[in-house]
Each structure stands twice: as C-alpha cells, then as structure tokens.
Design a protein around this motif. Sequence first.
Motif, short mmCIF file in Angstrom:
data_model
loop_
_atom_site.label_atom_id
_atom_site.label_comp_id
_atom_site.label_asym_id
_atom_site.label_seq_id
_atom_site.Cartn_x
_atom_site.Cartn_y
_atom_site.Cartn_z
N TRP A 143 10.69 -4.79 10.58
CA TRP A 143 10.07 -4.45 9.05
C TRP A 143 9.82 -5.55 8.37
CZ3 TRP A 143 12.06 -5.61 4.15
CH2 TRP A 143 11.78 -4.81 3.17
N LEU A 144 10.44 -6.78 8.49
CA LEU A 144 10.00 -7.82 7.89
C LEU A 144 8.68 -8.16 8.49
CD1 LEU A 144 10.65 -10.52 6.03
CD2 LEU A 144 11.88 -11.42 8.39
N ILE A 145 8.35 -8.12 9.68
CA ILE A 145 7.27 -8.79 10.31
C ILE A 145 6.12 -7.45 9.68
CG2 ILE A 145 5.83 -8.57 12.46
CD1 ILE A 145 8.45 -9.72 13.74
N ALA A 146 6.46 -6.06 9.66
CA ALA A 146 5.45 -5.34 9.27
C ALA A 146 4.97 -5.59 7.83
CB ALA A 146 6.12 -3.92 9.32
N VAL A 147 6.10 -6.11 6.73
CA VAL A 147 5.84 -6.22 5.43
C VAL A 147 4.93 -7.58 5.18
CG1 VAL A 147 6.85 -6.98 3.44
CG2 VAL A 147 7.80 -5.05 4.47
N THR A 148 5.37 -8.53 6.15
CA THR A 148 4.33 -9.62 6.23
C THR A 148 3.03 -9.78 6.53
OG1 THR A 148 6.60 -10.89 6.31
CG2 THR A 148 4.45 -12.33 7.05
N LYS A 149 2.93 -8.81 7.72
CA LYS A 149 1.62 -8.70 8.13
C LYS A 149 0.72 -7.75 7.13
CE LYS A 149 -1.04 -6.99 12.12
NZ LYS A 149 -1.01 -6.77 13.50
N ASN A 150 1.34 -6.71 6.52
CA ASN A 150 0.56 -5.99 5.52
C ASN A 150 0.25 -6.82 4.21
OD1 ASN A 150 0.55 -3.63 6.84
ND2 ASN A 150 2.23 -2.97 6.18
N LYS A 151 0.97 -7.82 3.80
CA LYS A 151 0.91 -8.78 2.55
C LYS A 151 -0.26 -9.56 3.08
CE LYS A 151 2.98 -8.67 -0.78
NZ LYS A 151 2.29 -8.38 -2.24
N ALA A 152 -0.39 -10.02 4.19
CA ALA A 152 -1.15 -11.08 4.82
C ALA A 152 -2.60 -10.40 4.95
CB ALA A 152 -0.79 -11.79 5.91
N LEU A 153 -2.45 -9.08 5.40
CA LEU A 153 -3.86 -8.35 5.45
C LEU A 153 -4.40 -8.10 4.11
CD1 LEU A 153 -3.08 -5.99 8.33
CD2 LEU A 153 -4.71 -7.88 8.47
N THR A 154 -3.60 -7.92 3.21
CA THR A 154 -4.03 -7.51 1.85
C THR A 154 -4.74 -8.78 1.03
OG1 THR A 154 -2.43 -6.07 1.44
CG2 THR A 154 -3.23 -6.87 -0.68
N TYR A 155 -4.07 -9.88 1.53
CA TYR A 155 -4.72 -11.41 1.10
C TYR A 155 -6.14 -11.47 1.92
CZ TYR A 155 -1.34 -13.74 -1.62
OH TYR A 155 -0.64 -14.04 -2.78
N LYS A 156 -6.14 -11.22 3.11
CA LYS A 156 -7.47 -11.16 3.80
C LYS A 156 -8.50 -10.50 3.28
CE LYS A 156 -8.86 -11.61 8.64
NZ LYS A 156 -8.92 -13.13 8.81
N ARG A 157 -8.19 -9.23 2.97
CA ARG A 157 -9.36 -8.28 2.17
C ARG A 157 -9.56 -8.98 0.89
NH1 ARG A 157 -5.86 -4.47 4.87
NH2 ARG A 157 -4.74 -4.17 2.97
N LYS A 158 -8.64 -9.39 0.15
CA LYS A 158 -9.16 -9.95 -1.09
C LYS A 158 -9.73 -10.94 -0.96
CE LYS A 158 -6.33 -12.41 -4.38
NZ LYS A 158 -5.05 -12.92 -5.02
N ILE A 159 -9.66 -12.02 -0.20
CA ILE A 159 -10.35 -13.25 0.17
C ILE A 159 -11.76 -12.75 0.52
CG2 ILE A 159 -10.72 -15.14 1.59
CD1 ILE A 159 -7.56 -15.44 1.69
N LYS A 160 -11.95 -11.89 1.54
CA LYS A 160 -12.98 -11.44 1.91
C LYS A 160 -14.10 -10.65 0.75
CE LYS A 160 -15.09 -9.14 6.12
NZ LYS A 160 -14.65 -8.13 7.15
N LYS A 161 -13.29 -9.85 -0.10
CA LYS A 161 -13.91 -9.26 -1.12
C LYS A 161 -14.60 -10.15 -2.04
CE LYS A 161 -13.14 -5.75 -4.62
NZ LYS A 161 -12.31 -4.99 -5.16
N THR A 162 -13.69 -11.33 -2.52
CA THR A 162 -14.12 -12.18 -3.50
C THR A 162 -15.00 -13.36 -2.67
OG1 THR A 162 -12.36 -13.64 -2.86
CG2 THR A 162 -12.12 -12.04 -4.73
N GLY A 163 -15.16 -13.13 -1.38
CA GLY A 163 -16.10 -14.21 -0.71
C GLY A 163 -17.38 -13.77 -0.12
N ASN A 164 -17.86 -12.42 -0.30
CA ASN A 164 -18.83 -11.92 0.47
C ASN A 164 -20.18 -12.79 0.17
OD1 ASN A 164 -17.53 -9.82 1.67
ND2 ASN A 164 -17.94 -8.47 -0.17
N ASP A 165 -20.12 -13.53 -1.36
CA ASP A 165 -21.19 -14.25 -1.45
C ASP A 165 -21.33 -15.54 -0.99
OD1 ASP A 165 -22.09 -11.93 -2.86
OD2 ASP A 165 -21.38 -12.42 -4.71
N ILE A 166 -20.10 -16.10 -0.54
CA ILE A 166 -20.03 -17.32 -0.21
C ILE A 166 -20.41 -17.62 1.21
CG2 ILE A 166 -18.10 -19.21 0.42
CD1 ILE A 166 -16.11 -17.72 -1.31
N ASP A 167 -21.48 -18.72 1.21
CA ASP A 167 -21.97 -19.09 2.66
C ASP A 167 -21.05 -19.91 3.16
OD1 ASP A 167 -22.30 -21.41 0.78
OD2 ASP A 167 -24.15 -21.94 1.39
N VAL A 168 -21.40 -20.44 4.60
CA VAL A 168 -20.38 -21.08 5.36
C VAL A 168 -20.23 -22.35 4.54
CG1 VAL A 168 -19.95 -22.23 7.51
CG2 VAL A 168 -21.02 -20.01 7.44
#
Length: 189
Positions: free
Chosen positions: A76-101
């Motif tokens: 359960w702890l792994i699932a919670v952690t993975k979901n939170k990390a995926l939320t962060y990943k989506r947030k980073i990706k959403k805010t970083g769409n305009d960011i170049d390499v």
Amino acid sequence: MEIKDEEIVDGILKKDKYALTKLIDKYGSLIYNVVQSVLRESYEHESIYECVDDVLMCLWQNIDCFSKEKGNFKWWLIAVTKNKALTYKRKIKKTGNDIDVESATVKALDDVEAQYLNSENRREIFSLLNNLDEKDKEIFIRRYFRGDDVKDISREFNISTISVYNRLSRGRRKLKKIIKEKNINFKFE
C-alpha cells in the motif's frame, strides 16, 4: 528490535510522531527509491525530496485509508508513493511543456544537490553553507557531502529522522533562495 507495520499504522492513527519516525526508519529508503524511479529525468530530480516529504505528509494525514484486512502495508505504501510521484511527474510535465532541453538542463543544474557534485564549486557552496546555523550546516555536510545515512545522523545528533529531513529541506530552500537573490552563477562542465 524492528517495529511491526501494525504498530506503525496504529501509532500514526493516534498521531504519534514516534510511529512516523519508525516508518521513516523502516521504509524511508524504499519511499525515496520509488520516487526516484518515477522522477528519473534530470529536470525532475529537484522534485524528489519535495515529493518524499509530500508522501510522508500524505501518509500522516491519510493513514486511515489503509485497511489491514485488504492488503499488505508495504505494498500500500509503495502504491501511495508511486501515485504521488506520478502526480509530481504530470505536474512537472504540464508546467514544463514550453521548456526546451537547454533550460531544463539549467533548471536541473540549479539544484543544490547537483551543485555539490562539481568540485570546482565546492568552496563556493561551503561558503554558502555558512548561512545555515551550525547544526543545520553539519547535518547538510554529513548528508550531502559525506553521504551519511539519515538514521546515523539522527542518532549522532540525538534528534528524530523527521527533524533531519526537515532541517535538510529547510536548508535546501534557504540556499536556493540565497543563490537566486545573489544571482550566483556556478560553472558546470
């Protein structure tokens, strides 16, 4: 003697900070490794510790969502952690769409943890560490320069692992703020 998962869950349900410390002692590296496995891109690295802090806060506030009858606490702890990390990943990706390499690379290099790796900047970083109080400075050096384990640091300073994580987090924020305010440029190879 290792504390049982049931004791951790019951303690956190009672808002016993000792139980949270025991959770960190037992599963802190697992939480970190799961987050790091999801946030593996260089421009995501600066969010790892923040995500780990959020996972711990989420567990503290939502431990009642865990059902002993329905499953294993570790999974359960792994699932919670993975979901939170995926939320962060989506947030980073959403805010970083305009960011170049290039700007993503600069952002990643701006991270305090990445900066200490560059030996050319070590003196400047040690100078910046003088802005922290002595205890925080020593904890910061032991964790990021010597690579000491958080458990070992907490034992040596006679403070909880939560306190160590909090001091490290505050130290990183303070140093990043100083770097930004003083417009300090580091050279990276």
